[in-house]
Design an enzyme around this catalytic site. Structure first.
Site, short mmCIF file in Angstrom:
data_model
loop_
_atom_site.label_atom_id
_atom_site.label_comp_id
_atom_site.label_asym_id
_atom_site.label_seq_id
_atom_site.Cartn_x
_atom_site.Cartn_y
_atom_site.Cartn_z
CE1 TYR A 141 -3.45 -2.72 0.77
CE2 TYR A 141 -4.63 -0.66 1.05
CZ TYR A 141 -4.65 -2.02 0.85
OH TYR A 141 -5.85 -2.68 0.73
CE LYS A 190 2.27 -17.75 -1.95
NZ LYS A 190 1.46 -18.98 -2.03
CG ASP A 222 -1.57 -20.30 -0.54
OD1 ASP A 222 -1.08 -20.23 0.61
OD2 ASP A 222 -0.99 -20.90 -1.47
CG ASP A 246 -8.05 -4.88 1.35
OD1 ASP A 246 -9.04 -4.39 1.93
OD2 ASP A 246 -7.93 -4.90 0.11
CG ASP A 250 -13.64 -7.25 1.41
OD1 ASP A 250 -13.49 -6.46 2.37
OD2 ASP A 250 -14.02 -6.88 0.28
C1 IPM Z 1 -10.60 -1.36 3.49
C2 IPM Z 1 -10.78 -0.81 2.10
C3 IPM Z 1 -9.65 0.15 1.78
C4 IPM Z 1 -8.36 -0.63 1.84
C5 IPM Z 1 -9.77 0.90 0.44
C6 IPM Z 1 -11.05 1.67 0.35
C7 IPM Z 1 -8.58 1.80 0.21
O1 IPM Z 1 -10.87 -1.84 1.16
O2 IPM Z 1 -10.56 -0.56 4.44
O3 IPM Z 1 -10.52 -2.58 3.63
O4 IPM Z 1 -7.96 -1.26 0.85
O5 IPM Z 1 -7.71 -0.61 2.89
MG MG Z 2 -10.93 -3.75 2.04
#
Ligand code: IPM
Ligand code: MG
Length: 353
Positions: A141, A190, A222, A246, A250
């Protein structure tokens, strides 16, 4: 107590969900006798429209001088041009970096009444109660990146970079959290490919020595991704880098039935914490008043707990949310028929506070 909270509603559904969380914080202040001051500023696409930049230095300074920052979401199709050099997400990264909020806490605990909303089989969700601690101010990042033309061909690169001290502080926090829980840390990397991950492992092994009462294991990202959907109940505290965290969070969010439910806290070295739901700006439903406010309301609960040290207040908010869910209150992401609007869901939570 008195507290100054900066609110950055941002874009898309951000203003709707932060309004809900501020209503809850106001109710907490009234009930428990606190004075919370809310200071609203622009961040993300709306800041680009107003100032040509996703977070001004002035707003960053205001955030740095506050007790805590509550953020909705940033981004949207309007600013999504792949060739744009100014992007809403830059504001979020500048804020995380500027607050030195290096540890992002993302707890995942499916509500017992929502197990059927998850795409996973219910039996796999029994007993799931995990937390991902995602490093937030390093990694690919923030490494060197470039897009360039060389001899008529275009290429781009982004660099994964980690300093030992960046790994050390987030891993130490993970062990401290593990100490309050099941005393086991899963470190995700990884290391079969990346030097960053091999450094990560070395640091984990060093820090682990400070916590002889805790155990730990290394797991490749993975295989951790697979374990998260096959046997999530076997995971308690996970610590990982920014990019893997990240993606894994999700994935972990679907265990709870909806991304809309998940809060996060980003903490640094005693400076103001940053609190935001893990979902994005959801431009497809923005402005319709139907967004699930729970992720942001639970982020406000984390704000009360971590930045303001108001444990009873945080517990009260979390239990109000839990009871609203137990008693059948659902936004449209969780139930298509007879779903509540954002405002109605917030009212149900306030009623139970
Ligand atoms: C999160 C989001 C952010 C990230 C984006 C919006 C930059 O996906 O907070 O998980 O990648 O950190
Ligand atoms: Mg995210």
């Amino acid at each position: 107590m008195q507290a100054k909270i900066v609110v950055l509603p941002g874009d898309g559904i951000g203003p709707e969900v932060t309004a809900a969380a501020v209503d809850v914080l106001k109710a907490v202040a009234a009930q428990f006798g606190h004075q919370f001051e809310f200071d609203y500023h622009l961040a993300g696409g709306c800041a680009i429209d107003a100032h040509g930049i996703a977070l001004t230095d002035e707003v960053l300074a205001i955030c740095q001088a506050s007790d805590a920052v509550l953020l909705g979401a940033v981004g949207g199709p309007k600013w999504d041009n792949p060739n744009a050099t100014v992007r809403p997400e830059q504001g979020l990264l500048k804020l995380r970096k500027g607050l030195n909020a290096f540890a992002n806490l993302r707890p995942v605990k499916p509500h017992p009444h929502l197990l059927a909303s998850s795409p996973l089989k219910e039996e796999r969700l029994q007993g799931v109660d995990l937390i991902v601690i995602r490093e937030l101010t390093g990694d690919i990042y923030f490494g060197a990146r470039k897009r360039e033309m060389i001899d008529g061909k275009e290429r781009a690169y982004d660099t994964m970079e980690y300093w030992d001290y960046e790994i050390e502080r987030v891993v130490r926090l993970a062990f401290e959290i593990a100490r309050q829980r099941k005393k086991h840390v899963i470190s995700v990397d990884k290391a079969n490919i990346l030097d960053c991950s091999r450094l990560w492992r070395t640091v984990v092994e060093r820090v682990a020595k400070e916590f002889p009462d805790c155990t730990f294991e290394h797991q490749l990202v993975d295989s951790a991704a697979m374990r998260l959907v096959t046997w999530p109940a076997s995971m308690d505290v996970m610590v990982t880098g920014n990019m893997f965290g990240d993606i894994l969070t999700d994935e972990a969010a679907v265990l709870t039935g909806s991304m809309g439910n998940l809060p996060s806290a980003s903490l640094g070295d005693g400076g103001p914490g940053l609190y935001e739901p893990i979902h994005g700006s959801a431009p497809d439903i923005a402005g319709k008043g139907i967004a699930n406010p729970i992720g942001t309301i639970l982020s406000a609960a984390m704000l009360l707990r971590h930045s303001l040290k108001l444990t009873a207040e945080a517990d009260a908010v979390e239990s109000a949310v839990n009871r609203a869910l137990s008693e059948g209150c659902r936004t449209v992401d969780l139930r298509r028929e007879n779903a509540l609007s954002t405002v109605q869901m917030t009212a149900e939570i306030l009623k139970r506070l």
